[in-house]
Motif scaffolding. Structure first.
Motif, PDB file in Angstrom:
ATOM      1  N   THR A  34       0.801  -1.228   0.000  1.00  0.00           N
ATOM      2  CA  THR A  34       0.000   0.000   0.000  1.00  0.00           C
ATOM      3  C   THR A  34       0.832   1.277   0.000  1.00  0.00           C
ATOM      4  OG1 THR A  34      -0.192   0.004   2.408  1.00  0.00           O
ATOM      5  CG2 THR A  34      -1.942  -1.111   1.170  1.00  0.00           C
ATOM      6  N   SER A  36       2.957   2.305  -2.466  1.00  0.00           N
ATOM      7  CA  SER A  36       3.398   2.738  -3.794  1.00  0.00           C
ATOM      8  C   SER A  36       2.294   2.686  -4.823  1.00  0.00           C
ATOM      9  CB  SER A  36       4.532   1.832  -4.293  1.00  0.00           C
ATOM     10  OG  SER A  36       5.665   1.931  -3.489  1.00  0.00           O
ATOM     11  N   VAL A  37       2.495   3.457  -5.876  1.00  0.00           N
ATOM     12  CA  VAL A  37       1.778   3.245  -7.119  1.00  0.00           C
ATOM     13  C   VAL A  37       2.701   2.336  -7.913  1.00  0.00           C
ATOM     14  CG1 VAL A  37       0.884   4.272  -9.229  1.00  0.00           C
ATOM     15  CG2 VAL A  37       0.638   5.487  -7.048  1.00  0.00           C
ATOM     16  N   TRP A  38       2.208   1.159  -8.256  1.00  0.00           N
ATOM     17  CA  TRP A  38       3.023   0.142  -8.918  1.00  0.00           C
ATOM     18  C   TRP A  38       2.855   0.221 -10.423  1.00  0.00           C
ATOM     19  CZ3 TRP A  38       6.213  -2.455  -5.763  1.00  0.00           C
ATOM     20  CH2 TRP A  38       5.895  -2.510  -4.406  1.00  0.00           C
ATOM     21  N   THR A  61      -0.780   0.752 -14.340  1.00  0.00           N
ATOM     22  CA  THR A  61      -0.457   1.014 -12.942  1.00  0.00           C
ATOM     23  C   THR A  61      -1.491   0.354 -12.036  1.00  0.00           C
ATOM     24  OG1 THR A  61      -1.711   3.075 -12.868  1.00  0.00           O
ATOM     25  CG2 THR A  61       0.634   3.233 -13.451  1.00  0.00           C
ATOM     26  N   GLU A  63      -2.662   0.706  -7.796  1.00  0.00           N
ATOM     27  CA  GLU A  63      -2.495   1.283  -6.468  1.00  0.00           C
ATOM     28  C   GLU A  63      -3.467   0.583  -5.530  1.00  0.00           C
ATOM     29  OE1 GLU A  63      -2.296   5.605  -4.209  1.00  0.00           O
ATOM     30  OE2 GLU A  63      -3.022   5.522  -6.269  1.00  0.00           O
ATOM     31  N   LEU A  65      -5.026   0.605  -1.958  1.00  0.00           N
ATOM     32  CA  LEU A  65      -5.238   1.546  -0.862  1.00  0.00           C
ATOM     33  C   LEU A  65      -5.552   0.790   0.426  1.00  0.00           C
ATOM     34  CD1 LEU A  65      -7.366   4.069  -2.920  1.00  0.00           C
ATOM     35  CD2 LEU A  65      -4.935   4.182  -2.429  1.00  0.00           C
ATOM     36  N   GLY A  72      -6.236   2.295 -10.773  1.00  0.00           N
ATOM     37  CA  GLY A  72      -5.096   2.284 -11.669  1.00  0.00           C
ATOM     38  C   GLY A  72      -5.504   2.503 -13.098  1.00  0.00           C
ATOM     39  N   PRO A 142       7.710   0.078  -8.180  1.00  0.00           N
ATOM     40  CA  PRO A 142       7.154   1.399  -7.846  1.00  0.00           C
ATOM     41  C   PRO A 142       7.407   2.407  -8.957  1.00  0.00           C
ATOM     42  CG  PRO A 142       8.381   0.505  -5.983  1.00  0.00           C
ATOM     43  CD  PRO A 142       8.664  -0.388  -7.168  1.00  0.00           C
TER      44      PRO A 142
END
Length: 146
Positions: A34, A36-38, A61, A63, A65, A72, A142
């Motif tokens: 939780t 990072s934006v992957w 992407t 994300e 939460l 994403g 990330p």
């Protein structure tokens, strides 16, 4: 006395060096998805065992939460939905997404198929691995490290 100070400084330096190597950018090397934006690195193709690599211009992407939602993009369409995380097990569900016509549907189809099939994950050496059993379906890193 001077020798003890030098040994202490060297010991602290070595410990700091090992800690920096084991946790990229201060993030946990295992478990926390939780923070990072992957960004997608590779995804297993739907019709074969080959891996697909997204273009640099359209990186999907993901994300996750802390409230149990995800959001994403597929590099073209955006999405959001729910995720249930229990330990290293996870299940994505109730995905809603936009329906823009995308030039490369193979990546998008493989991306959604990997989300649908995922039952567990690991975070290893800074990479998020979405898996079904022991089989890696998708690999992320990330976005701030790209």
């Amino acid at each position: 006395m001077k020798r003890n100070i030098i040994i202490s400084v060297l010991t602290i330096s070595l410990i700091s060096g090992f800690m920096a190597c084991s946790s990229p950018k201060g993030k946990s090397a295992k478990g926390n998805i939780t923070e990072s934006v992957w960004g997608l690195v590779t995804v297993k193709a739907v019709v074969s065992d080959s891996s697909l690599i997204p273009s640099k211009d359209e990186i999907p992407t993901l994300e996750v939460l802390s409230d149990g939602t995800i959001k994403g993009t597929t590099g073209c369409n955006s999405f959001e939905g729910q995720v249930a995380v229990t330990g290293y097990n996870l299940k994505f569900g109730n995905l809603i997404f936009t329906h823009i016509s995308c030039p490369d549907r193979a990546i998008e189809s493989a991306f959604f198929a990997s989300l649908d099939s995922t039952d567990n994950y690991t975070v290893d050496h800074g990479h998020l691995l979405l898996k079904k059993g022991d089989k890696v379906l998708a690999k992320f890193m990330p976005m701030d490290m790209r």
